[in-house]
Write an enzyme that holds these catalytic residues in place. Structure first.
Site, PDB file in Angstrom:
ATOM      1  N   GLU A  11     -20.481   4.535 103.219  1.00  0.00           N
ATOM      2  CA  GLU A  11     -21.580   4.858 102.316  1.00  0.00           C
ATOM      3  C   GLU A  11     -22.622   5.767 102.956  1.00  0.00           C
ATOM      4  OE1 GLU A  11     -22.565   0.429 102.619  1.00  0.00           O
ATOM      5  OE2 GLU A  11     -24.469   1.304 102.048  1.00  0.00           O
ATOM      6  N   TYR A 304     -30.664   1.281 114.036  1.00  0.00           N
ATOM      7  CA  TYR A 304     -30.784   1.792 112.674  1.00  0.00           C
ATOM      8  C   TYR A 304     -31.934   1.100 111.935  1.00  0.00           C
ATOM      9  CZ  TYR A 304     -29.302   3.616 108.216  1.00  0.00           C
ATOM     10  OH  TYR A 304     -29.267   4.265 107.024  1.00  0.00           O
TER      11      TYR A 304
END
Length: 838
Positions: A11, A304
Site C-alpha cells: 500500500e 516510520y
DNA sequence: GCAAGGTC
C-alpha cells in the site's frame, strides 16, 4: 524452466521495503522509480520463485462528478445525491495506476498460471510478514467496496451542502469572507467541538465559593490544611463552620495512612500522541510536526512516523534500539544504566496491526539537526526511554485532623523510585514533605482562613484536546486529523491562537449555531460514526454495497431538503452577526445604469455592489483594484477600473464591471482565468471579460486598441499594460509572457496604425530627454517593435510569474476557437518567427 | 471553488 514470478504490491513504499527486506533477508536489488521495485530470488509456497516487490502510494483512485455536474450554477445540489460518479486517478502525476496496470499485465503474460493472493499481516515486522506469506488469503472485495462507499457518500454529502450554503451566503453580507463555506462530515463536527467549548465559555456563569483553610505551625513551618467538604457555595454556612472551628482552636490528629503508589510509564508512541505532545509541549501544529517527523524518518533518525499502534511487537529489538543511543551525549548515561540494570518490558498498549510505535533508530545530537527537528527527535527518544524505564513509585501520606466537628487533611508525597520520570521530567511527581505527626497529637490552629474563590470557565479548546476528542469520536484518522484541523483554519472558521488554542471566528460560530437550530445532527460527531458504521456493514459483507450507499444518501438527501427549507433560520443568525451589503464597503466607481456610486466590498470574494440597482458585480480576485481615471465603458457607461495582480511582476489591466460580469460580444469563448462553459452562460465568481479580451472596434481600452502583436509563446496577443510606466511593458492576454519596452519613457501608447510589413500595431514612444537614444536629443519616436530596428533593440522578452497557472490549457482552448478577437490580421504571422532574434 | 482518506 524459469522459476515462477511473484509480483507484490504494497500500500505504500515503506511497506514494500519492509516486505522485501523480510522475505529476502535483505538480499535484494532495488530499482528507483516513481515507486521503488525490489527484486530478489526466494521461496514462494515452498518453491523457488523470482520476486518483484513494489507499492502504490496511498489510494490509487479518487472519485468526482462528471463534467456536467461541475458547473456550480448549472447544477442543483440536490441532484448530486443521485448523480453518477467517476473514478479518477488520485495522483495522476505519479502515474501509479498506469504503471501498476502495465506491470501487472506484463506479469500476467509472463506467468503460466495467474493467481492473486493477499498477504495479510498483523504488524509490519519481519516475523508477521513471513507468517502472512505462509497463510495467504483471498483479496477481500467487501473491504474494497466499503472504501468505494465511503468515497461516494463523503463526496455527495460534502459537495451538496458546501455548494448550497456557499451559494446562499456568498455575496449576501459585506463583511463575510465567503469564498467557500464548506461542509463535511469530518470538518463540521471538528468545528463543532471548538464552538461547543466557545459556547461553554461564553455562557459560563461564575459562582462564588468559600473554603475553610486552617493553618498550623509545626517545627517552625506553616502548613495549610484542606477541608473534607472541599468548598461551599453558601457564605453563611461557611462562616458558621469557621466559627465552630475558631471556637474549638485545637486540632486533633485522627488518622495517618501511608500508601505506596505508582505512576505508570507510557506505552509506545503513536502518531496521534506525537501530534498531541508536539502541539501542547513543543508548540508545533500537526502538519509541521508530521513534516519534521517525516524528515527525521527519511534521514533514518526515527522509525516510520505514521502508526496507530502503541504496543511494541514481541520481536521488537529493545537492546538494539537502546544500544543505538548508548553513546548519545544527552541520554547515554541513562541508556547505559538501563542496559546494565535491565530495562523494563513496556506496557502492553494497543496493536492496530500497522507499523510499530515511533522509536529512535539512530543517535543524533543537537548539532546534527535543525532546532525544531531536534526538539521532536528529543521527545521521541525520551518517550522511548520512558517506555522501557521503571514506573515511578512514591509514598502518599495522608494525615487527617478534626476540629469543631469538621474534618481536614494534608497530603505528603515522597518519591522512592523516579523511574521513567527522570527521563521525562515534566511528568515527575513533586515531592511534598510533611512534618512528623502522631495519632492523637493536639495542635493549636494559628489561623483559620475563609478563602473566597470563584468558579472559572474552561479555556478555549487546545489543539491537543481537539485531537483527543476527534480520536475518541472517530472523526478522521491518524492520517487525516491534521488535515481537518487545517481545513477549518483555512476556511476561516477558527484561528489558532497563543498556546495553540482554537478560537472560533464569527463565521464558525454562526455556522454551528445555525446547524444547531435547524438540524443538530449535521454538526454532531455521531454523523461520522453513523457513516462509518454503515460502511462497516459493507466491509464485513453483511450488507450490499449499493443498498447501503442508497440508504445513507437517501437519509442525507432528506436532511439536505430540510436544511434548504429551514435556511432562513440560519440566515437570521447571519443577519444578526454580519452587515448587509448595503452597509459595508466604500464607494469606488459609478454604476452605468443609475449613475450612482457603487460600493467596493474587499472581503472575499471581492465585488462591487450597487445599492440602488441591488446588483452585485464580481471582480477579479487576489489583487488590488482602483478607479481608472474616471473613464467609462462606451457600451454601458460603467466607470472603468484598473486591476493589478499581486506581486512585483503582476500585470495591470482595465475592466468594466458590467462587461466583466456579462461579456457583451458573442464568440468570446474564453474568459479571464477559465473557459466559459457554453450551456449555462453564467460566470464563475472571479471569472470574466476584462478589456484585454474585448473586441470592441473603437474603444481605446479594448484588445483591438491595446493589442500590439501576437504572443511569441501562445495564441494570445501582447497587450500594452496601460499603467506600467516607467517600467513599460506588454503582457500576453493569455499566457505569462511579458515583454519589456524601453524603460523610463515618459509615455508609450498604441496608435491606430499598423506596420505594413507584419501588421503589428505601431507604438509611439516619448523618451525621457536625458536618456533618449534618438539623435539630437529628440524624444518622440513611432514604430513597430518587431520591424523598427531601434525599438526592436530596446525590447526584451521575459516570463512573468503566475499570470495564469495553466497557460497551456488556455492557449489550446483559444486555439480551437480560431483567431477570433485577435485584431485585424494580428494572427496571420508566425509568432515564433517574428521573435526569432530574441 | 466543493468531501475524506491515502501518501508524498
Amino acid at each position: 524452466m524459469a522459476p515462477p514470478k511473484v509480483l507484490m504490491v504494497a500500500e505504500k513504499p515503506s511497506i514494500a521495503l519492509s516486505i522485501a527486506s523480510s522475505i529476502s533477508g535483505g538480499q535484494m536489488h532495488s530499482r528507483k522509480g516513481s515507486t521503488d521495485v525490489h527484486e530478489f530470488e526466494g521461496m514462494f509456497i515452498g518453491l523457488p520463485a523470482y520476486f518483484k516487490v513494489t507499492s502504490v502510494i496511498g489510494h490509487v483512485f479518487s472519485v468526482d462528478f462528471p463534467a456536467k455536474y461541475q458547473d456550480w450554477s448549472a447544477t442543483d445540489p440536490i441532484d448530486l445525491f443521485q448523480a453518477p460518479i467517476q473514478k479518477t486517478e488520485a495522483n495522476p502525476k505519479e502515474k501509479i495506476y498506469a504503471l501498476k496496470l502495465s506491470s501487472v499485465l506484463v506479469f500476467k503474460q509472463m506467468m503460466l498460471e495467474e493467481r492473486f493472493h493477499r498477504a495479510r499481516f498483523s504488524s509490519v515486522t519481519g516475523k508477521d510478514i513471513l507468517k502472512a506469506m505462509n497463510c495467504l488469503v483471498e483479496p477481500n472485495k467487501c473491504e474494497a467496496l466499503a472504501v468505494d462507499a465511503r468515497q461516494e457518500i463523503d463526496l455527495k454529502v460534502g459537495v451538496a451542502f458546501t455548494r448550497y450554503q456557499t451559494g446562499y451566503f456568498q455575496g449576501k453580507y459585506g463583511d463575510l469572507d465567503s469564498r467557500v463555506i464548506s461542509y463535511g462530515p469530518c470538518q463540521t463536527p471538528t468545528l463543532g467541538f471548538c464552538v461547543q467549548r466557545y459556547l461553554q465559555i461564553t455562557t459560563f456563569k461564575p459562582e462564588k465559593f468559600w473554603a475553610l483553610r486552617p493553618h498550623i505551625m509545626v517545627d517552625g513551618y506553616e502548613l495549610q490544611l484542606e477541608w473534607e467538604r472541599h468548598r461551599l457555595f453558601d457564605m453563611d454556612v461557611a462562616l458558621m463552620f469557621q466559627k465552630l472551628v475558631l471556637q474549638d482552636r485545637i486540632l486533633e490528629v485522627t488518622d495517618m495512612s501511608e500508601k505506596q503508589e505508582s505512576k505508570g510509564r507510557p506505552p509506545g508512541l503513536n502518531t496521534v500522541n506525537l501530534l498531541k505532545i508536539a502541539s501542547s509541549a513543543l508548540g508545533f501544529g500537526p502538519q509541521m510536526a508530521m513534516q519534521l517527523a517525516e524528515r527525521l524518518y527519511i534521514q533514518g533518525f526515527i522509525s516510520y512516523p505514521r502508526t496507530e499502534s502503541t504496543a511494541y511487537p514481541s520481536s521488537f529489538d529493545f537492546k538494539g534500539t537502546l544500544g543505538a543511543l548508548a553513546n548519545n551525549p544527552m541520554w547515554g548515561d541513562y541508556v547505559q544504566g538501563l542496559l546494565s540494570d535491565g530495562y523494563h518490558k513496556p506496557q502492553s498498549g494497543t496493536d492496530a496491526g500497522d507499523h510499530p510505535p515511533i522509536t529512535p533508530m539512530r543517535s543524533a545530537n543537537e548539532d546534527m539537526l535543525e532546532r525544531d527537528a531536534w526538539r521532536l527527535y528529543q521527545y521521541v527518544c525520551q518517550h522511548f526511554l520512558g517506555t522501557v524505564s521503571p514506573n515511578c513509585k512514591y509514598i502518599r501520606t495522608k494525615v487527617e485532623f478534626s476540629i469543631g466537628g469538621e474534618f481536614f487533611h494534608c497530603i505528603g508525597l515522597h518519591v522512592t523510585v523516579k523511574g521513567f520520570t527522570s527521563i521525562m521530567p515534566w511528568l515527575a511527581v513533586s515531592e511534598k514533605n510533611l512534618p512528623q505527626f502522631a495519632k492523637g497529637d493536639k495542635i493549636e490552629v494559628s489561623k483559620v482562613e475563609l478563602f473566597e474563590g470563584q468558579t472559572a470557565p474552561p479555556d478555549y479548546l487546545s489543539e491537543s484536546e481537539l485531537i483527543s476528542l476527534m480520536e475518541k469520536n472517530g472523526i478522521g484518522t491518524d492520517a487525516s486529523i491534521s488535515a481537518h484541523i487545517n481545513n477549518i483554519c483555512e476556511r476561516n472558521y477558527v484561528q489558532v491562537q497563543a498556546g495553540r488554542k482554537l478560537v472560533p471566528t464569527a463565521l464558525g460560530i454562526t455556522l454551528i449555531r445555525g446547524y444547531q437550530c435547524i438540524d443538530p445532527d449535521l454538526c454532531l460527531p455521531d454523523i461520522r460514526g453513523f457513516i462509518e458504521q454503515q460502511i462497516n456493514l459493507v466491509a464485513k459483507g453483511e450488507a450490499d454495497h449499493s443498498c447501503v450507499v442508497q440508504h445513507v444518501l437517501e437519509q442525507f438527501k432528506q436532511k439536505y431538503s430540510y436544511f434548504v427549507k429551514q435556511i432562513d433560520n440560519m440566515d437570521a443568525l447571519f443577519e444578526a452577526q454580519f452587515s448587509p451589503l448595503a452597509d459595508s464597503g466604500r464607494a469606488l466607481s459609478k454604476c452605468g445604469k443609475c449613475l450612482r456610486y457603487m460600493k467596493y466590498i474587499s472581503s472575499q470574494p471581492s465585488r462591487l455592489y450597487c445599492g440602488t440597482c441591488e446588483e452585485v458585480y464580481y471582480l477579479p480576485q487576489k489583487g488590488t483594484i482602483k478607479l481608472y481615471k474616471e473613464l467609462t465603458c462606451p457600451l454601458d457607461n460603467f466607470e472603468l477600473l484598473i486591476f493589478s495582480m499581486a506581486g512585483p511582476e503582476g500585470k495591470s489591466f482595465p475592466l468594466c464591471p458590467f462587461c466583466y460580469n456579462s461579456p457583451p460580444f458573442e464568440g468570446i469563448d474564453t474568459l479571464f482565468g477559465v473557459s466559459k462553459t457554453g450551456s449555462s452562460g453564467k460566470l464563475g465568481k472571479g471569472t470574466g471579460m476584462p478589456c484585454f479580451l474585448c473586441p470592441h472596434p473603437t474603444c481605446r481600452h479594448s484588445l483591438i486598441a491595446q493589442g500590439v502583436c501576437a504572443c511569441p509563446e501562445c495564441n494570445g496577443t501582447l497587450v500594452l499594460d496601460p499603467i506600467s510606466a516607467p517600467k513599460w511593458r506588454l503582457y500576453c492576454n493569455m499566457c505569462n509572457c511579458l515583454v519589456l519596452l524601453p524603460q523610463g519613457a515618459h509615455r508609450i501608447a498604441t496608435t491606430r496604425e499598423r506596420c505594413p510589413e507584419c501588421d503589428s500595431t505601431i507604438i509611439e514612444v516619448d523618451f525621457n530627454k536625458n536618456t533618449t537614444p534618438l539623435e539630437g536629443g529628440a524624444t518622440l519616436h513611432s514604430g513597430c517593435i518587431l520591424c523598427d530596428d531601434l525599438l526592436h533593440s530596446l525590447v526584451e522578452v521575459k516570463h512573468g510569474k503566475s499570470f495564469f497557472k495553466r497557460a497551456g490549457r488556455w492557449a489550446r482552448a483559444r486555439g480551437r476557437g480560431g483567431h477570433r478577437g485577435r485584431g485585424r490580421g494580428l494572427g496571420k504571422m508566425d509568432p515564433k518567427m517574428s521573435f526569432r532574434d530574441f
